[in-house]
Design an enzyme around this catalytic site. Structure first.
Site, PDB file in Angstrom:
ATOM      1  N   ILE A 108       0.825  -1.201   0.000  1.00  0.00           N
ATOM      2  CA  ILE A 108       0.000   0.000   0.000  1.00  0.00           C
ATOM      3  C   ILE A 108       0.864   1.258   0.000  1.00  0.00           C
ATOM      4  O   ILE A 108       0.554   2.246  -0.685  1.00  0.00           O
ATOM      5  CB  ILE A 108      -0.938   0.002   1.223  1.00  0.00           C
ATOM      6  CG1 ILE A 108      -2.030  -1.071   1.047  1.00  0.00           C
ATOM      7  CG2 ILE A 108      -1.590   1.364   1.420  1.00  0.00           C
ATOM      8  CD1 ILE A 108      -3.013  -0.774  -0.052  1.00  0.00           C
ATOM      9  N   CYS A 109       1.976   1.222   0.751  1.00  0.00           N
ATOM     10  CA  CYS A 109       2.828   2.411   0.835  1.00  0.00           C
ATOM     11  C   CYS A 109       3.411   2.771  -0.524  1.00  0.00           C
ATOM     12  O   CYS A 109       3.578   3.949  -0.853  1.00  0.00           O
ATOM     13  CB  CYS A 109       3.941   2.203   1.858  1.00  0.00           C
ATOM     14  SG  CYS A 109       4.997   0.772   1.528  1.00  0.00           S
ATOM     15  N   THR A 110       3.702   1.735  -1.347  1.00  0.00           N
ATOM     16  CA  THR A 110       4.262   1.983  -2.678  1.00  0.00           C
ATOM     17  C   THR A 110       3.229   2.599  -3.603  1.00  0.00           C
ATOM     18  O   THR A 110       3.486   3.607  -4.271  1.00  0.00           O
ATOM     19  CB  THR A 110       4.804   0.675  -3.288  1.00  0.00           C
ATOM     20  OG1 THR A 110       5.847   0.169  -2.457  1.00  0.00           O
ATOM     21  CG2 THR A 110       5.344   0.929  -4.687  1.00  0.00           C
TER      22      THR A 110
ATOM     23  N   ASN B 125       2.381   6.259  -2.327  1.00  0.00           N
ATOM     24  CA  ASN B 125       3.375   7.330  -2.242  1.00  0.00           C
ATOM     25  C   ASN B 125       4.408   7.326  -3.365  1.00  0.00           C
ATOM     26  O   ASN B 125       4.759   8.396  -3.877  1.00  0.00           O
ATOM     27  CB  ASN B 125       4.104   7.243  -0.889  1.00  0.00           C
ATOM     28  CG  ASN B 125       3.153   7.335   0.291  1.00  0.00           C
ATOM     29  OD1 ASN B 125       2.270   8.184   0.308  1.00  0.00           O
ATOM     30  ND2 ASN B 125       3.335   6.470   1.276  1.00  0.00           N
TER      31      ASN B 125
END
Length: 434
Positions: free
Chosen positions: A216-218, A221
């Site tokens: 999810i962070c990839t 962001n």
């Protein structure tokens, strides 16, 4: 013209013409070197069973299913049923040869059945436009054989578990052989499953590649790939903009919305490659299909169906693999039953965990475990509800248990029942602590 009894198709009785099955009859009229003399009754008996008594179910009318239906009809099977929940898309026409441009938007099962009956007189194909889960045990009990031409692991797991549960040791007719075919690009596999006797589909679940997922962070962001942008649009932006509206991956308007949003994000991060077809492929997890691979695997599946239905030769034991990435290579082997298989093993799955593990950690392990592959599991014991994903009221009520230690809720050697909407059976775990 010589005639024999033939099924009535669309109200018309189509006779078999002389020598219609000349080549097939060479196999059925004469025992071969690999024929079991105790089970093969050469001549009219086996031909009558194949053409007038044997009832076969084909699940899936896509790339594999179209080939399977044609092969069965031309091999002499005359009572064929087909189930498919999809409608025809224009992208299907390059490999699903029973369909034409005029059929776009129509149910695959219905169109495929009509086409086969038109081209192969005397064959009756009964379609069902819907899900396999719509049918009960009595429906599946009527068939002698089941062939799967599916592109869904969840559907395969469901029919596998259903056929295993149908088996009654006191009733040999309750054992329904399952022939499963699958393709992925230039690779394919066909296998014969005798429920409760050979390894079942669940036994080999750890052979599957884990679905591609992106952190999810990839995607939120630092997207680097067009797939990251598409995942961002479907996982994060859709619920943010659309609220409670469920994403329908078969709705072209929904795909168009995702494509537009993903393309805009890709342009923002200077990423190329976002297309409408890639968007559809990512959100539907579409695997590339090649017509020649479908043809080979379908032929293998139908060959096994013919051998099982007629006992004219020994059937596959029990796994055939085709690898055509660099050359045409095939391999057969026996996949053994798992004693701890949650479907055909008959026993609880032993799980050893630390006494310090929380319920949340146990759920994470179940989701990640390759030989279980379960999404959003709910947990309970015979006396208490540990954690339930749904309905919302029950999720809220059991949420505090996520932070509790499993050892506080389940004794050493105690049983936990795991259920999920994607799991076609209840999984029983026996918990031991290290």
């Amino acid at each position: 013209m010589a005639t024999t009894d033939a099924p009535i198709t669309n109200g018309i009785n189509y006779p078999d013409w002389e020598d219609r099955y000349y080549h097939v009859d060479q196999v059925l009229d004469n025992p071969g070197p690999r024929t079991d003399p105790d089970s093969f009754m050469a001549g009219d008996g086996v031909k009558n069973f194949l053409r007038n008594q044997c009832k076969i179910l084909v699940i899936g009318a896509g790339g594999l299913g179209c080939e399977i239906l044609a092969n069965l009809a031309l091999s002499g099977f005359k009572d064929i049923h087909v189930i498919d929940m999809d409608t025809i898309d224009i992208s299907n026409l390059n490999r699903q040869f029973l369909f034409r441009s005029k059929d776009v938007g129509q149910p695959k099962a219905t169109v495929a059945a009509e086409y086969i009956m038109k081209r192969v007189p005397g064959v009756k194909v009964t379609p069902y436009y819907g899900k396999i889960q719509d049918k009960d045990d009595d429906y599946y009990m009527q068939f002698n054989l089941v062939i799967c031409g599916l592109d869904s692991v969840e559907a395969r797991r469901w029919i596998n578990a259903t056929l295993v549960n149908l088996v009654d040791p006191e009733n040999p007719e309750s054992l329904k052989p399952l022939i499963d075919g699958g393709t992925e690009g230039f690779k394919g596999q066909a296998r014969v499953i005798l429920p409760t006797i050979t390894s079942c589909y669940e036994c080999s679940l750890d052979m599957l590649n884990k679905p591609t997922t992106f952190p999810i962070c990839t995607i939120a962001n630092t997207p680097r790939l067009p797939e990251h942008c598409i995942e961002w649009a479907s996982v994060l932006e859709w619920p943010k903009v659309k609220g409670d509206m469920k994403l329908d991956t078969d709705d072209p308007e929904h795909i168009q919305w995702l494509y537009s949003v993903a393309l805009e994000r890709a342009q923002e991060f200077k990423i190329e490659g976002v297309t409408w077809s890639l968007t559809q492929g990512v959100v539907k997890n579409i695997i590339p299909a090649i017509a020649s691979t479908n043809a080979i695997i379908a032929a293998s599946c139908c060959n096994e169906a013919f051998k099982i239905a007629t006992s004219s030769a020994a059937y596959l034991n029990n796994y055939f693999m085709l690898i055509g990435t660099e050359s045409v290579y095939s391999h057969t082997f026996e996949h053994e039953k798992r004693n701890d298989c949650p479907v055909c093993g008959g026993e609880s799955l032993e799980v050893s965990i630390s006494e310090s593990w929380t319920v949340e950690r146990l759920i994470e392990m179940l989701v990640e475990k390759q030989d279980i592959q379960i999404k959003k599991p709910s947990l309970s014991t015979p006396t208490k509800q540990i954690y339930f994903q749904a309905p919302p009221q029950l999720e809220v009520a059991t949420r505090p248990n996520l932070e509790k230690k499993v050892s506080e809720l389940v004794p050493d050697g105690g049983d936990v029942t795991v259920t999920a909407t994607t799991l076609p059976f209840s999984l029983s775990l026996r918990i031991t602590y290290t």
